[in-house]
Motif scaffolding. Structure first.
Motif, PDB file in Angstrom:
ATOM      1  N   GLU A 266      12.957 -39.095  41.960  1.00 50.12           N
ATOM      2  CA  GLU A 266      12.161 -38.223  41.102  1.00 50.12           C
ATOM      3  C   GLU A 266      10.844 -38.886  40.711  1.00 50.12           C
ATOM      4  OE1 GLU A 266      13.113 -35.202  37.479  1.00 50.12           O
ATOM      5  OE2 GLU A 266      13.795 -37.274  37.199  1.00 50.12           O
ATOM      6  N   ILE A 290      16.386 -29.283  45.462  1.00 51.54           N
ATOM      7  CA  ILE A 290      15.430 -29.840  44.510  1.00 51.54           C
ATOM      8  C   ILE A 290      14.225 -28.912  44.424  1.00 51.54           C
ATOM      9  CG2 ILE A 290      13.890 -31.803  44.060  1.00 51.54           C
ATOM     10  CD1 ILE A 290      15.890 -33.570  45.571  1.00 51.54           C
ATOM     11  N   TRP A 352      21.746 -35.880  43.351  1.00 50.95           N
ATOM     12  CA  TRP A 352      20.796 -35.183  42.469  1.00 50.95           C
ATOM     13  C   TRP A 352      21.549 -34.312  41.454  1.00 50.95           C
ATOM     14  CZ3 TRP A 352      15.600 -35.738  42.067  1.00 50.95           C
ATOM     15  CH2 TRP A 352      14.881 -34.758  41.365  1.00 50.95           C
TER      16      TRP A 352
END
Length: 472
Positions: A266, A290, A352
C-alpha cells in the motif's frame, strides 16, 4: 540436422532451435533464454549463433542475453543497424552450424532488414525456411509497422518491397521446403494467420492469398493493406529496445521479484507512480480486488494486452498474482519490454483482505440473466471485442467499443444509466471493467462467458454471420 520449433502460445511466437554435430543456433529467441541454453546442454551442443529475422515489434528478443551467457554471435540480415556488437550479413551469405548450412536471403517488406534463413542439411539438401514475419501460414507480415519508427518507410512502399521479395526470393524455391514462421494465429503482426504453425511452401503457394501468381503488384498492395488496424502502441517501443539494447533479464528479476507485505504494498502504491496490475482470473478478480487495480489475467493473451493497455513500457508496476505465479508474471511482462516491476503482494489478494484493507468487486450476470434483461428491459449493452469480431457476428442493437480503444472512448460509457459489458468469453470485459472502476464507473455488470455464452442461450437476436476478412 535437428530443427525444433519452440512455440509460446500466449504471444503466438515461434523460436527455433537448430543443432548439428555439437553446434547449435537459435532463431528469434524470447527474452528468457535459459530454456534455449538448457536445450543445447541436453544435446551437449554449443550455441554458436543467434539469428534474428528482423527487429521485432511484438516482443523483446533474448539475443543480447544469449550472447552474454553463451558467447554466441548475433546475426542480422542486410541493412540492419543494431547499436551493439552483431554480424550484419550479406544477401546469400552462408553460415555453418555443425555440418549444416544457413543461407541468408534478404526479404525486405515487413521491415527493410527482414531476412529469411534457408536451412540446408548435412547432405546439401534444402530443408526449410525460417521466414520470420515475411511469410506466415496463410498470410504475410503487415507492412505498416516500420513507419512508426522511420517515417519515410510508408506502408505502400514496404508492401511493394514485400511483393518483390515474395515473387523473386521465396516463390522460386522448392515446393517441398518447410515454412517455419515467427508467429501463428493471435499475433498482431499479420491479419489472417492460420492456427497451423508450419506448412510446405508448395501448399502456401496454393492457398496463401498473398502468393497468388495472377496478382499484380498493385492488387497485392491493396489486398495487403485492406483490413489493417492501428498497431499496438508498444510495438515501436519494442522495436527500439531490440535495436538499441536493453537491461538483462537477470537484473529485472532481481529488482522485481520482491515480496511486499500488505502495508508495504500500500505504501509503495501511494508513494510511487506504479500501476497495480492484478493477474488473477476474471472470476477471482470480480469477487474482490484492490481499488484502482487493473485486471489482465495471466491465463490468456497476457503480454499482448499489457502492451495494448499500458501506454509506456517504462511504467512502474506492482503485482497481485496467484501465489506461486509471481516470477512467471514478471518474465511475461519483460517479454514485451515492461521491465519496471517494483515487487508483488506477498500472500496475494488474501493477504490484502486479511489486513482489512479496502476492496472493490465487479457485479456479474449469467448469459441467461442477460437474455432476460435484454428481452424485457432493452438495456444499454457494450461489446468490447475487436471490430472484426463484432462485424462478423454480434447481438443485434448493441454498441461496439473495442477494448484497445476504451481510453479514447470513455465519454461513450454512460454514468447516469446502468449498462452491460461483454466480450467473447469474459477475459477482456473484466479488463474493461477494471479500467472503468478505476475511473469512477460503478453502474454496470459484466456477462459471465461473454458472447459465446449469450449466443448459446439462443434467446437473443444475433446478426447473420459474416466471414471476417481480418482477425485484427
Amino acid at each position: 540436422m535437428k530443427i525444433e520449433q519452440i512455440y509460446t502460445g500466449c504471444i503466438a511466437h515461434a523460436a527455433y532451435y537448430l543443432e548439428s554435430n555439437g553446434e547449435a543456433a537459435i532463431f528469434d529467441p524470447l527474452r528468457e533464454v535459459q530454456p534455449y541454453i538448457d536445450r543445447a546442454a541436453k544435446d551437449k551442443a554449443k550455441i554458436k549463433y543467434v539469428f534474428e529475422t528482423h527487429f521485432h515489434a511484438d516482443f523483446v528478443s533474448g539475443h543480447l542475453d544469449l550472447m552474454k551467457k553463451t558467447g554466441a554471435i548475433i546475426v542480422f540480415g542486410p541493412t540492419a543497424k543494431p547499436a551493439y556488437e552483431a554480424t550484419v550479413a550479406e544477401d546469400n551469405q552462408l553460415f555453418q552450424v555443425g555440418d549444416c548450412t544457413v543461407k541468408v536471403i534478404h526479404t525486405p517488406g515487413h521491415t527493410m532488414e527482414s531476412t529469411t534463413y534457408l536451412l540446408i542439411d548435412e547432405n546439401g539438401k534444402e530443408h526449410g525456411l525460417i521466414t520470420g514475419d515475411t511469410l506466415f501460414i496463410g498470410d504475410v507480415g503487415r507492412p505498416d509497422l516500420a513507419q512508426h519508427v522511420i517515417a519515410d518507410l510508408t506502408e505502400e512502399k514496404l508492401a511493394g518491397y514485400l511483393f518483390d521479395s515474395l515473387r523473386n526470393k521465396i516463390m522460386p524455391l522448392s515446393d517441398d521446403l518447410i515454412v517455419y514462421p515467427n508467429h501463428g494465429a493471435g499475433s498482431a503482426c499479420g491479419k489472417m494467420m492460420s492456427k497451423e504453425t508450419t506448412d510446405t511452401l508448395g501448399n502456401q503457394k496454393k492457398f496463401n492469398y498473398a502468393l497468388r501468381l495472377d496478382m499484380t503488384k498493385e492488387e497485392f498492395i491493396t489486398s495487403l493493406l485492406t483490413g489493417l488496424t492501428t498497431p499496438p502502441g508498444y510495438f515501436p517501443q519494442n522495436v527500439l529496445m531490440n535495436i538499441k539494447g536493453y537491461e538483462s533479464l537477470d537484473n529485472i528479476m532481481d529488482r522485481g521479484n520482491r515480496p511486499l507485505s500488505a502495508e508495504e504494498f500500500e505504501t509503495a502504491a501511494n508513494e510511487t507512480q506504479a500501476l497495480v496490475l492484478d493477474t488473477r482470473s476474471a472470476t477471482d478478480f470480480a469477487k474482490g480486488f484492490i481499488p484502482n487495480s487493473i485486471n489482465i489475467g495471466i491465463d490468456g493473451s497476457f503480454a499482448q494486452w499489457v502492451g495494448e493497455m499500458i501506454p509506456g513500457v517504462k511504467q512502474e508496476i506492482l503485482l497481485v498474482t496467484d501465489e506461486g505465479r509471481e516470477e512467471e508474471s514478471i518474465i511475461r511482462l519483460s517479454r514485451v519490454g515492461y521491465d519496471n516491476t517494483l515487487g508483488y503482494l506477498k500472500g496475494g489478494f488474501n493477504a490484502w483482505k486479511a489486513a482489512n484493507k479496502d476492496i472493490e468487486t465487479v457485479d456479474r450476470i449469467t448469459a441467461e440473466e442477460f437474455a432476460e434483461q435484454f428481452t424485457t428491459q432493452q438495456p444499454i449493452v457494450i461489446d468490447v471485442r475487436k471490430k472484426s469480431e463484432f462485424d462478423s457476428e454480434h447481438v443485434e442493437g448493441v454498441t461496439n467499443i473495442p477494448l484497445n480503444t476504451i481510453n479514447q472512448h470513455l465519454a461513450e460509457f454512460p454514468k447516469d444509466k446502468p449498462f452491460i459489458l461483454h466480450c467473447a468469453g469474459g477475459y477482456r470485459s473484466m479488463l474493461a471493467a477494471s479500467i472503468l472502476k478505476s475511473r469512477g464507473w460503478d453502474n454496470f455488470v459484466d456477462v459471465v462467458g461473454g458472447f459465446s455464452a449469450i449466443k448459446a442461450t439462443a434467446k437473443v437476436p444475433i446478426s447473420d454471420y459474416v466471414c471476417p476478412s481480418t482477425l485484427l
